[in-house]
Structure formats: C-alpha cells, structure tokens
Scaffold this motif. Structure first.
Motif, short mmCIF file in Angstrom:
data_model
loop_
_atom_site.label_atom_id
_atom_site.label_comp_id
_atom_site.label_asym_id
_atom_site.label_seq_id
_atom_site.Cartn_x
_atom_site.Cartn_y
_atom_site.Cartn_z
N ARG A 173 0.83 -1.21 0.00
CA ARG A 173 0.00 0.00 0.00
C ARG A 173 0.86 1.26 0.00
N ALA A 174 1.96 1.24 0.72
CA ALA A 174 2.85 2.41 0.72
C ALA A 174 3.42 2.64 -0.68
N ARG A 175 3.82 1.58 -1.34
CA ARG A 175 4.37 1.70 -2.70
C ARG A 175 3.30 2.18 -3.68
N THR A 176 2.13 1.58 -3.60
CA THR A 176 1.03 1.96 -4.49
C THR A 176 0.64 3.41 -4.26
N TRP A 177 0.51 3.80 -3.00
CA TRP A 177 0.09 5.16 -2.68
C TRP A 177 1.13 6.18 -3.16
N GLY A 178 2.40 5.82 -3.09
CA GLY A 178 3.44 6.70 -3.61
C GLY A 178 3.25 6.98 -5.09
N MET A 179 2.93 5.95 -5.85
CA MET A 179 2.70 6.14 -7.28
C MET A 179 1.42 6.93 -7.54
N VAL A 180 0.38 6.67 -6.75
CA VAL A 180 -0.88 7.40 -6.93
C VAL A 180 -0.68 8.88 -6.65
N THR A 181 0.00 9.21 -5.57
CA THR A 181 0.20 10.62 -5.24
C THR A 181 1.10 11.30 -6.27
N GLU A 182 2.05 10.57 -6.80
CA GLU A 182 2.95 11.13 -7.82
C GLU A 182 2.19 11.43 -9.11
N ARG A 183 1.39 10.48 -9.57
CA ARG A 183 0.72 10.62 -10.87
C ARG A 183 -0.57 11.43 -10.79
N CYS A 184 -1.23 11.42 -9.65
CA CYS A 184 -2.52 12.09 -9.55
C CYS A 184 -2.42 13.47 -8.92
N SER A 185 -1.24 13.90 -8.58
CA SER A 185 -1.06 15.19 -7.92
C SER A 185 -1.97 15.29 -6.70
N SER A 186 -2.01 14.21 -5.94
CA SER A 186 -2.85 14.17 -4.74
C SER A 186 -2.16 14.84 -3.59
N SER A 187 -2.90 15.01 -2.54
CA SER A 187 -2.30 15.57 -1.33
C SER A 187 -1.26 14.60 -0.80
N SER A 188 -0.43 15.07 0.05
CA SER A 188 0.63 14.22 0.59
C SER A 188 0.18 13.44 1.81
N ALA A 189 -1.13 13.29 2.01
CA ALA A 189 -1.64 12.51 3.13
C ALA A 189 -1.16 11.07 2.98
N SER A 190 -0.98 10.40 4.09
CA SER A 190 -0.55 9.00 4.04
C SER A 190 -1.69 8.15 3.51
N TRP A 191 -1.35 6.93 3.08
CA TRP A 191 -2.39 6.05 2.57
C TRP A 191 -3.38 5.69 3.68
N GLU A 192 -2.89 5.60 4.93
CA GLU A 192 -3.78 5.28 6.04
C GLU A 192 -4.83 6.37 6.21
N ASP A 193 -4.38 7.65 6.16
CA ASP A 193 -5.32 8.77 6.31
C ASP A 193 -6.31 8.79 5.15
N ALA A 194 -5.82 8.59 3.94
CA ALA A 194 -6.70 8.61 2.77
C ALA A 194 -7.73 7.48 2.84
N LEU A 195 -7.30 6.29 3.25
CA LEU A 195 -8.22 5.16 3.36
C LEU A 195 -9.25 5.41 4.47
N ASN A 196 -8.80 5.97 5.60
CA ASN A 196 -9.73 6.26 6.69
C ASN A 196 -10.76 7.32 6.28
N THR A 197 -10.32 8.32 5.52
CA THR A 197 -11.25 9.33 5.02
C THR A 197 -12.28 8.69 4.09
N TRP A 198 -11.83 7.79 3.22
CA TRP A 198 -12.74 7.08 2.33
C TRP A 198 -13.71 6.22 3.13
N ARG A 199 -13.22 5.56 4.16
CA ARG A 199 -14.09 4.71 4.99
C ARG A 199 -15.19 5.56 5.63
#
Length: 194
Positions: free
Chosen positions: A163-189
């Motif tokens: 998840r850390a590796r995947t989230w790194g690529m997602v934030t790089e390509r999607c110009s997402s916020s620098s929130a951690s994957w845990e925070d992003a997943l919790n927000t989605w939940r």
C-alpha cells in the motif's frame, strides 16, 4: 469505471481462513489486479486523444518521469473511490476476519488429538542429555490457529509495504495531497460509512 472482480469479498468462513492456500491466492490475485499493476491502471486513466496527435511529441525522446501527463483529478478520484480503496478494504476485512478466527478456539482442529498425544508422550520421556544432548529437543506441532495467526501477521506486513508503494505512485501521478495512505483510506471509509 467498473470495479475489479478481485475487490469482491469471498465468503468469509473459518474454512476459507484455514485453507491457507486459498487465502493467499485471494490476496495475491487482488494485489496483482490492482497494486502490482498500478502503473498500468493509472496510465489507463490518461486520455491522450483529447487534444489530438502532436507530431512534435515524437521529435524528442521523453525520458524524464516528471514529463508524464498529469491525470485528470476526477479520473484519479474515481479510480481511488471505486477501485483502489474498495480493494484495500476488502483485503483488510478478510485479514481482520481471519485474525479473529485465529484467536478463537478451534474445536474442529483435526490435529488436536495428535498434538495432545505427542505432548503427553513428551512429558513421559526420560531425557539423559549426557548420553544424547539432542534428546531434549521436542518440536510440538503447531495448531492451525497459530499457523493462521502467523500467516495473517505476515500478510498484514505485506499489505503495509504494498500500500505504501502503491500510494506513492498514486500521489505522484494524480497530484494528490501528501496525506498518508492510512489517512486517505480512513477518510474514504468515513465517507462510505465503513
């Protein structure tokens, strides 16, 4: 955008969890469909034909990874909300369920009688370490709940890394916020009532 079939949760039963090969196959398939091919999944979100073909784009070789086209924010958010986070949530649910099974008593353990017999035999054994220094060794059979607990622990560690590796690529390509994957997943939940 359709959801990947790997995000569909299997029928959660103790038998599913104790079939370690089936559990690992489900996790492996889910990861390979979404996380292992994250670059391809993100590339599929780019719609290069919107602006038409630019012949000058082939004049210079593009080797800089930052030169990649940014992905539309709505496409990225849709991918995260409809594919990535549901896949992660399904795997989390499966691992949590199996962790619960691993910590529960297992009255249907097929090796229970064999382990009890070996344990009783070991207590009766007379050990003379002077004659045989290795005679004191005893390797009791591991209960299937212990084996499952070890598997779940290892798979959770694998999930953290992937998840850390995947989230790194997602934030790089999607110009997402620098929130951690845990925070992003919790927000989605929270936004999806999970």
């Amino acid at each position: 955008m359709t959801q990947a079939s790997s995000t569909e949760a299997p029928a959660l039963t103790p038998q599913f969890c104790f079939d370690e090969r089936l559990l690992q196959d489900f996790l492996r398939l889910s990861r390979s469909t979404i996380d292992d091919s994250i670059a391809q999944n993100l590339n599929a979100l780019v719609t290069p034909a919107q602006r038409g073909f630019d012949p000058s784009s082939t004049a210079i070789r593009q080797t800089d990874s930052r030169a990649r086209k940014a992905i539309d924010a709505n496409a990225c958010q849709g991918f995260k909300d409809n594919v990535l986070f549901p896949s992660w949530q399904t795997r989390s649910d499966v691992l949590s369920y199996c962790a619960g099974v691993a910590t529960s008593p297992d009255p249907e353990d097929p090796d229970l009688i064999l382990r009890e017999t070996e344990s009783a035999r070991d207590r009766e054994r007379v050990v003379n370490e002077r004659l045989d220094p290795y005679s004191a060794r005893f390797f009791p059979r591991e209960a299937r709940t212990e084996s499952l607990a070890n598997l779940v622990r290892n798979q959770r560690t694998v999930e953290e890394i992937i998840r850390a590796r995947t989230w790194g690529m997602v934030t790089e390509r999607c110009s997402s916020s620098s929130a951690s994957w845990e925070d992003a997943l919790n927000t989605w939940r929270q936004s999806h009532g999970r």
